[in-house]
Design a protein around this motif. Structure first.
Motif, PDB file in Angstrom:
ATOM      1  N   GLU A  33       0.411  -1.835   0.033  1.00 46.05           N
ATOM      2  CA  GLU A  33      -0.014   0.090   0.103  1.00 46.05           C
ATOM      3  C   GLU A  33       0.936   1.202  -0.304  1.00 46.05           C
ATOM      4  O   GLU A  33       0.380   2.904   0.091  1.00 46.05           O
ATOM      5  CB  GLU A  33      -0.767  -0.432   1.025  1.00 46.05           C
ATOM      6  CG  GLU A  33      -0.316   0.116   2.635  1.00 46.05           C
ATOM      7  CD  GLU A  33      -1.560  -0.154   3.642  1.00 46.05           C
ATOM      8  OE1 GLU A  33      -1.684   0.857   3.646  1.00 46.05           O
ATOM      9  OE2 GLU A  33      -1.024  -0.812   4.513  1.00 46.05           O
TER      10      GLU A  33
ATOM     11  N   TYR B 239       3.358   2.943  -4.397  1.00 48.39           N
ATOM     12  CA  TYR B 239       3.189   4.470  -4.519  1.00 48.39           C
ATOM     13  C   TYR B 239       2.759   5.678  -4.282  1.00 48.39           C
ATOM     14  O   TYR B 239       3.967   6.382  -4.735  1.00 48.39           O
ATOM     15  CB  TYR B 239       0.783   3.914  -5.427  1.00 48.39           C
ATOM     16  CG  TYR B 239       1.067   5.693  -6.231  1.00 48.39           C
ATOM     17  CD1 TYR B 239       1.562   5.976  -6.845  1.00 48.39           C
ATOM     18  CD2 TYR B 239      -0.425   6.354  -5.636  1.00 48.39           C
ATOM     19  CE1 TYR B 239       0.952   6.882  -8.265  1.00 48.39           C
ATOM     20  CE2 TYR B 239      -0.654   7.772  -6.105  1.00 48.39           C
ATOM     21  CZ  TYR B 239       0.094   7.737  -6.365  1.00 48.39           C
ATOM     22  OH  TYR B 239      -0.753   8.837  -7.669  1.00 48.39           O
ATOM     23  N   PRO B 240       2.782   5.962  -3.114  1.00 45.57           N
ATOM     24  CA  PRO B 240       3.064   7.181  -2.081  1.00 45.57           C
ATOM     25  C   PRO B 240       4.352   7.402  -2.263  1.00 45.57           C
ATOM     26  O   PRO B 240       4.435   8.517  -2.575  1.00 45.57           O
ATOM     27  CB  PRO B 240       2.023   7.046  -1.324  1.00 45.57           C
ATOM     28  CG  PRO B 240       2.070   5.977  -1.289  1.00 45.57           C
ATOM     29  CD  PRO B 240       1.985   4.871  -2.174  1.00 45.57           C
TER      30      PRO B 240
ATOM     31  N   LYS C 184       6.301   8.011  -6.066  1.00 46.58           N
ATOM     32  CA  LYS C 184       5.719   9.263  -6.625  1.00 46.58           C
ATOM     33  C   LYS C 184       6.718  10.506  -5.792  1.00 46.58           C
ATOM     34  O   LYS C 184       6.876  11.126  -6.002  1.00 46.58           O
ATOM     35  CB  LYS C 184       4.446   8.997  -5.791  1.00 46.58           C
ATOM     36  CG  LYS C 184       4.203  11.084  -7.360  1.00 46.58           C
ATOM     37  CD  LYS C 184       2.573  10.921  -6.476  1.00 46.58           C
ATOM     38  CE  LYS C 184       1.892  12.242  -7.191  1.00 46.58           C
ATOM     39  NZ  LYS C 184       0.989  12.708  -7.045  1.00 46.58           N
TER      40      LYS C 184
ATOM     41  N   THR D 202       2.937  -1.663  -7.699  1.00 45.41           N
ATOM     42  CA  THR D 202       1.682  -0.083  -7.060  1.00 45.41           C
ATOM     43  C   THR D 202       0.348  -1.411  -7.118  1.00 45.41           C
ATOM     44  O   THR D 202       0.481  -2.897  -7.695  1.00 45.41           O
ATOM     45  CB  THR D 202       0.815   0.570  -8.141  1.00 45.41           C
ATOM     46  OG1 THR D 202       0.426  -0.239  -9.066  1.00 45.41           O
ATOM     47  CG2 THR D 202       1.418   1.601  -8.401  1.00 45.41           C
TER      48      THR D 202
ATOM     49  N   SER E 250      -3.051  -0.259 -11.712  1.00 46.54           N
ATOM     50  CA  SER E 250      -2.329  -0.091 -12.310  1.00 46.54           C
ATOM     51  C   SER E 250      -2.113   1.647 -13.048  1.00 46.54           C
ATOM     52  O   SER E 250      -1.598   1.493 -13.411  1.00 46.54           O
ATOM     53  CB  SER E 250      -2.886  -0.827 -13.695  1.00 46.54           C
ATOM     54  OG  SER E 250      -4.509  -0.188 -13.662  1.00 46.54           O
ATOM     55  N   HIS E 251      -3.113   2.276 -12.793  1.00 43.80           N
ATOM     56  CA  HIS E 251      -3.420   4.058 -12.931  1.00 43.80           C
ATOM     57  C   HIS E 251      -2.564   4.126 -11.869  1.00 43.80           C
ATOM     58  O   HIS E 251      -2.117   5.378 -12.599  1.00 43.80           O
ATOM     59  CB  HIS E 251      -4.894   4.379 -12.437  1.00 43.80           C
ATOM     60  CG  HIS E 251      -5.892   4.445 -11.102  1.00 43.80           C
ATOM     61  ND1 HIS E 251      -4.814   5.667 -10.238  1.00 43.80           N
ATOM     62  CD2 HIS E 251      -6.395   3.501 -10.385  1.00 43.80           C
ATOM     63  CE1 HIS E 251      -5.448   5.054  -9.348  1.00 43.80           C
ATOM     64  NE2 HIS E 251      -6.296   4.326  -9.304  1.00 43.80           N
ATOM     65  N   GLU E 252      -2.505   4.082 -10.924  1.00 44.11           N
ATOM     66  CA  GLU E 252      -0.511   4.257  -9.959  1.00 44.11           C
ATOM     67  C   GLU E 252       0.060   4.435 -10.598  1.00 44.11           C
ATOM     68  O   GLU E 252       1.202   5.332 -11.174  1.00 44.11           O
ATOM     69  CB  GLU E 252      -1.389   3.898  -9.140  1.00 44.11           C
ATOM     70  CG  GLU E 252      -2.620   3.869  -7.757  1.00 44.11           C
ATOM     71  CD  GLU E 252      -2.525   3.287  -6.635  1.00 44.11           C
ATOM     72  OE1 GLU E 252      -2.631   4.058  -5.381  1.00 44.11           O
ATOM     73  OE2 GLU E 252      -2.153   2.220  -6.276  1.00 44.11           O
TER      74      GLU E 252
ATOM     75  N   GLU F 196       0.486   4.059 -13.792  1.00 43.28           N
ATOM     76  CA  GLU F 196       0.758   5.001 -14.954  1.00 43.28           C
ATOM     77  C   GLU F 196       1.074   6.261 -14.824  1.00 43.28           C
ATOM     78  O   GLU F 196       1.832   6.778 -15.163  1.00 43.28           O
ATOM     79  CB  GLU F 196      -0.680   4.730 -16.016  1.00 43.28           C
ATOM     80  CG  GLU F 196      -0.744   3.733 -16.551  1.00 43.28           C
ATOM     81  CD  GLU F 196      -2.448   3.394 -16.831  1.00 43.28           C
ATOM     82  OE1 GLU F 196      -2.902   2.655 -17.841  1.00 43.28           O
ATOM     83  OE2 GLU F 196      -2.790   4.027 -16.149  1.00 43.28           O
ATOM     84  N   GLU F 197       0.698   6.912 -13.944  1.00 45.18           N
ATOM     85  CA  GLU F 197       1.054   7.916 -12.671  1.00 45.18           C
ATOM     86  C   GLU F 197       2.822   7.562 -12.756  1.00 45.18           C
ATOM     87  O   GLU F 197       3.179   8.627 -13.188  1.00 45.18           O
ATOM     88  CB  GLU F 197       0.487   8.094 -12.070  1.00 45.18           C
ATOM     89  CG  GLU F 197       0.311   9.942 -11.833  1.00 45.18           C
ATOM     90  CD  GLU F 197      -0.377  10.222 -10.808  1.00 45.18           C
ATOM     91  OE1 GLU F 197       0.272  11.012  -9.786  1.00 45.18           O
ATOM     92  OE2 GLU F 197      -1.800   9.312  -9.814  1.00 45.18           O
ATOM     93  N   LEU F 198       3.286   7.113 -12.453  1.00 44.36           N
ATOM     94  CA  LEU F 198       5.255   6.872 -11.771  1.00 44.36           C
ATOM     95  C   LEU F 198       5.503   6.355 -13.173  1.00 44.36           C
ATOM     96  O   LEU F 198       6.332   7.296 -12.989  1.00 44.36           O
ATOM     97  CB  LEU F 198       4.910   5.499 -10.938  1.00 44.36           C
ATOM     98  CG  LEU F 198       4.639   5.427 -10.107  1.00 44.36           C
ATOM     99  CD1 LEU F 198       4.602   4.267  -8.639  1.00 44.36           C
ATOM    100  CD2 LEU F 198       5.403   6.451  -8.762  1.00 44.36           C
TER     101      LEU F 198
END
Length: 348
Positions: free
Chosen positions: A75, A78-79, A82, A98, A101-103, A105-107
């Motif tokens: 958990e 991701y944060p 980032k 992460t 998947s959208h997390e 993609e942001e990374l």
């Protein structure tokens, strides 16, 4: 000759202590300089010269490292990743990169914009048995392939206090082991046309999923990845069937056991499996032992170091990890709804 890349580990639990730190330590182009531990100073006790920080912000504020390895519970991947990328740091994140998947993609976007390396610790790409499987597929001696079965079975009948078995985001065996097995299949055969999954909690008192069985369909070829915590009998690690023959392999790659014994990942014999544990190839004649290639997790960190210092191509990319996460997300939908999920619906 450039200086070794200064490297820090965030979250110094057993996996970091037994595997990540020794691999970083033996990589000539990386230098382990710092760790983030809330209460202990374990890393600096093992590696003199390492500085301990109590939180990620303190590490970033000190600007102590160029590469940050994140081995915290899922958990926080991701944060923390980032935050590191925003601070201009290269990152390796333990798998899964992460939870969503959208997390990832942001990374990926953030790393590309900043010109930074962001990779995932998919060490099981460098299992000896998997590398042997890749060789068999490449050489084609088994003929047109029709079926691959990949297991990661264990007998752990009691639910543990490990965070992976608690009520936390990203828990369970599908995220833990499924990410490895799906990554291996996708690397071997590409993205499937559709998947269908069965995900369960089999043990008494299980909070997190402890069993999965996922089919990845490739038209003429079917791949099946499965793992369970109540398997008290040998099952094949790999079973590969082709129109001319088959390959069957029992037993896990030797590197994890060596790490647990505290062996240092160095020397020519690292990752070498003894002959009695080799898999077998079944062609027309009697089954023959088929030599397992030496496994080598050292390749992963060397590649990351080369990508940072020498502009080498990164072997394990976030875009690959995004596809794996989308397949995992689709697997939970498939299991809940009892249906296939196609490539178009899953978006991988």
């Amino acid at each position: 000759m450039s200086n070794p890349v200064k490297t820090a580990i965030v979250g110094f639990g057993s996996v970091a202590e037994k595997m990540h730190a020794p691999l970083i330590d033996v990589c000539p182009d990386l230098a382990l300089v710092a760790s983030v531990e809330r209460r202990t100073n374990r890393c600096e006790e093992l590696y003199p010269g390492v500085i301990t920080f109590r939180n990620l912000d303190a590490l970033l504020e000190a600007d102590a490292a160029e590469l940050i390895v994140i081995t915290t519970p899922n958990e926080y991947h991701y944060p923390m990743a980032k935050r590191c990328l925003e601070a201009g740091k290269h990152v390796v994140v333990d798998k899964p990169v992460t939870i969503f998947s959208h997390e990832a993609e942001e990374l990926n976007k953030l790393a590309e914009e900043r010109g930074l390396i962001c990779s995932v610790f998919h060490n099981r790409r460098y299992d000896g048995d998997y590398m042997t499987l890749q060789k068999l597929v490449r050489e084609g001696d088994l003929g047109d392939l029709v079926y691959l079965e990949s297991h990661f079975d264990r007998f752990r009948p009691d639910v543990s206090e490990n965070w992976r078995e608690m009520e936390v985001p990203g828990n369970g065996i599908t995220f833990d082991l499924g990410s490895h097995l799906i990554d291996q299949v996708v690397l071997l055969f590409g993205l499937p046309d559709w998947i269908q999954a069965d995900i369960r909690k089999q043990r008494t008192g299980a909070i997190a999923d402890d069993y999965f069985d996922i089919i990845l369909d490739y038209g003429p070829l079917k791949a099946r990845v499965t793992a369970g915590a109540l398997v008290n009998v040998p099952t094949p690690k790999f079973l590969l069937l082709g129109k001319k023959g088959a390959y069957q392999k029992f037993g896990l790659d030797v590197q994890e056991a060596a790490f647990k014994l505290g062996q240092k990942p160095e020397g020519a014999n690292w990752g070498v499996e003894t002959e009695e544990n080799w898999g077998k190839v079944f062609l027309n004649e009697e089954p023959k032992s088929y030599q397992t290639l030496p496994g080598n997790y050292r390749v992963l960190y060397q590649n990351v170091a080369d990508a940072i210092s020498k502009g080498a191509k990164l072997d394990i990319t976030i875009s690959q990890a995004i596809s794996v996460l989308k397949i995992i997300e689709a697997s939970f939908i498939s299991a809940q709804e009892g249906r296939r999920v196609s490539k178009e619906d899953g978006g991988w």
